[in-house]
Motif scaffolding. Structure first.
Motif, mmCIF file in Angstrom:
data_model
loop_
_atom_site.group_PDB
_atom_site.id
_atom_site.type_symbol
_atom_site.label_atom_id
_atom_site.label_comp_id
_atom_site.label_asym_id
_atom_site.label_seq_id
_atom_site.Cartn_x
_atom_site.Cartn_y
_atom_site.Cartn_z
ATOM 1 N N LEU A 152 0.838 -1.195 0.000
ATOM 2 C CA LEU A 152 0.000 0.000 0.000
ATOM 3 C C LEU A 152 0.875 1.249 0.000
ATOM 4 O O LEU A 152 1.937 1.276 0.634
ATOM 5 C CB LEU A 152 -0.895 0.026 1.246
ATOM 6 N N ASN A 153 0.418 2.265 -0.718
ATOM 7 C CA ASN A 153 1.080 3.567 -0.649
ATOM 8 C C ASN A 153 0.643 4.253 0.638
ATOM 9 O O ASN A 153 -0.553 4.361 0.923
ATOM 10 C CB ASN A 153 0.708 4.426 -1.855
ATOM 11 N N ILE A 154 1.617 4.713 1.414
ATOM 12 C CA ILE A 154 1.352 5.339 2.707
ATOM 13 C C ILE A 154 1.868 6.771 2.680
ATOM 14 O O ILE A 154 2.997 7.028 2.253
ATOM 15 C CB ILE A 154 2.054 4.588 3.855
ATOM 16 N N ARG A 155 1.037 7.700 3.137
ATOM 17 C CA ARG A 155 1.468 9.094 3.252
ATOM 18 C C ARG A 155 1.417 9.521 4.718
ATOM 19 O O ARG A 155 0.401 9.352 5.381
ATOM 20 C CB ARG A 155 0.577 10.013 2.411
ATOM 21 N N PHE A 156 2.513 10.101 5.183
ATOM 22 C CA PHE A 156 2.569 10.649 6.531
ATOM 23 C C PHE A 156 2.337 12.158 6.428
ATOM 24 O O PHE A 156 3.279 12.948 6.350
ATOM 25 C CB PHE A 156 3.920 10.339 7.170
ATOM 26 N N SER A 205 -6.771 8.099 7.055
ATOM 27 C CA SER A 205 -7.758 8.180 5.978
ATOM 28 C C SER A 205 -7.282 7.280 4.843
ATOM 29 O O SER A 205 -6.077 7.078 4.664
ATOM 30 C CB SER A 205 -7.933 9.618 5.477
ATOM 31 N N PHE A 206 -8.251 6.730 4.108
ATOM 32 C CA PHE A 206 -7.907 5.928 2.931
ATOM 33 C C PHE A 206 -8.695 6.443 1.745
ATOM 34 O O PHE A 206 -9.929 6.527 1.789
ATOM 35 C CB PHE A 206 -8.214 4.447 3.143
ATOM 36 N N ASP A 207 -7.979 6.811 0.680
ATOM 37 C CA ASP A 207 -8.594 7.315 -0.544
ATOM 38 C C ASP A 207 -8.685 6.172 -1.552
ATOM 39 O O ASP A 207 -7.661 5.661 -2.015
ATOM 40 C CB ASP A 207 -7.758 8.461 -1.119
ATOM 41 N N GLN A 211 -5.878 5.049 -3.950
ATOM 42 C CA GLN A 211 -5.354 3.855 -3.279
ATOM 43 C C GLN A 211 -4.197 4.224 -2.350
ATOM 44 O O GLN A 211 -3.099 3.646 -2.401
ATOM 45 C CB GLN A 211 -4.916 2.811 -4.301
ATOM 46 N N VAL A 212 -4.455 5.208 -1.496
ATOM 47 C CA VAL A 212 -3.441 5.705 -0.569
ATOM 48 C C VAL A 212 -3.999 5.708 0.854
ATOM 49 O O VAL A 212 -5.105 6.200 1.095
ATOM 50 C CB VAL A 212 -2.991 7.139 -0.936
ATOM 51 N N LEU A 213 -3.227 5.157 1.782
ATOM 52 C CA LEU A 213 -3.548 5.218 3.204
ATOM 53 C C LEU A 213 -2.713 6.339 3.822
ATOM 54 O O LEU A 213 -1.486 6.334 3.703
ATOM 55 C CB LEU A 213 -3.225 3.891 3.887
ATOM 56 N N SER A 214 -3.374 7.303 4.455
ATOM 57 C CA SER A 214 -2.670 8.467 5.001
ATOM 58 C C SER A 214 -2.795 8.526 6.517
ATOM 59 O O SER A 214 -3.839 8.191 7.080
ATOM 60 C CB SER A 214 -3.233 9.770 4.414
ATOM 61 N N VAL A 215 -1.707 8.937 7.153
ATOM 62 C CA VAL A 215 -1.742 9.297 8.569
ATOM 63 C C VAL A 215 -1.965 10.804 8.611
ATOM 64 O O VAL A 215 -1.089 11.580 8.235
ATOM 65 C CB VAL A 215 -0.432 8.919 9.285
#
Length: 226
Positions: A152-156, A205-207, A211-215
């Motif tokens: 998964l692509n993760i964004r902090f 949040s998940f878009d 297809q990105v899971l963000s903190v």
């Protein structure tokens, strides 16, 4: 040797290319068994390099049992040949297994009460645990993990500047045997990268479109004083 509930398979340092820095980048390797190829992630965890995401597919598809011996032979680059030996030491062949027909466990049907879904974006809050992070069922569905495990692509977004990484996923059977749930791999490595501590309150949040899971935000845990 295949052990119970193993999600990380050490690779001896002597077999890895000396020119590649595995501590800064995860890679995808190709593992071949009986002329069938699989993509398997190689990651660094606690100073060790090993196979993670993708090995569970091999274990499930070939119905490998605890105690089987897995013999990897390194090819060129990140290509590996795999042979499986049973508990009796005899090599096992799988001529009739079709890699395109791997069964994928069904997604959980249970809903979790604290998600908020706004169009293609799902938001939720979790207290950071020490050992793992389970992905909420609605997010698992939107990430299409039922079609196969993937990074998964993760964004902090809570960091300055924001940081983006990729992180593997795994699946586990529920204790009652009814369905499966999904989780992130290498959770402690994730916490370190995100600067999250145990018992912090983490807003995610998940878009679905990206297809990105963000903190989004991290609220530090404050120990109450009497």
């Amino acid at each position: 040797m295949l052990s119970p509930s193993c999600n990380f398979y050490d690779i001896p340092q002597s077999t890895l290319p000396k020119s590649y820095d595995y501590s800064s980048n995860d890679v995808t390797s190709t593992v071949m068994i009986d002329n069938k190829t699989f993509n398997v992630s190689i990651v660094t965890y606690d100073g060790k390099v090993g196979f993670t995401v993708g090995m569970d597919v091999i274990v499930s598809l070939f119905q490998l049992e605890v105690g089987c011996l897995l013999l990897f032979t390194k090819g060129f680059g990140h290509f590996f040949y795999l042979k499986v030996f049973g508990k009796n030491g005899v090599e096992i062949n799988y001529p009739d297994v079709d890699a395109d027909e791997a069964e994928v466990p069904p997604l959980d049907a249970e809903n979790e009460p604290d998600e908020h879904i706004d169009g293609c974006v799902t938001t939720f809050v979790r207290m950071a645990g020490e050992d793992y992070f389970r992905i909420p069922d609605p997010v698992s569905r939107k990430a299409r993990l039922d079609e196969g495990l993937k990074d998964l692509n993760i964004r902090f977004l809570h960091m300055d500047p924001p940081l983006q990484i990729t992180n593997g996923t795994r699946r586990e059977k529920r204790p009652n045997g009814r369905g499966y749930r999904y989780a992130l791999t290498c959770w402690k490595k994730f916490m370190k990268a995100a600067r999250i501590k145990v018992r912090d309150q983490v807003h995610y949040s998940f878009d679905e479109n990206e297809q990105v899971l963000s903190v989004e935000r991290v609220v530090p845990y404050v120990k109450r004083t009497k």
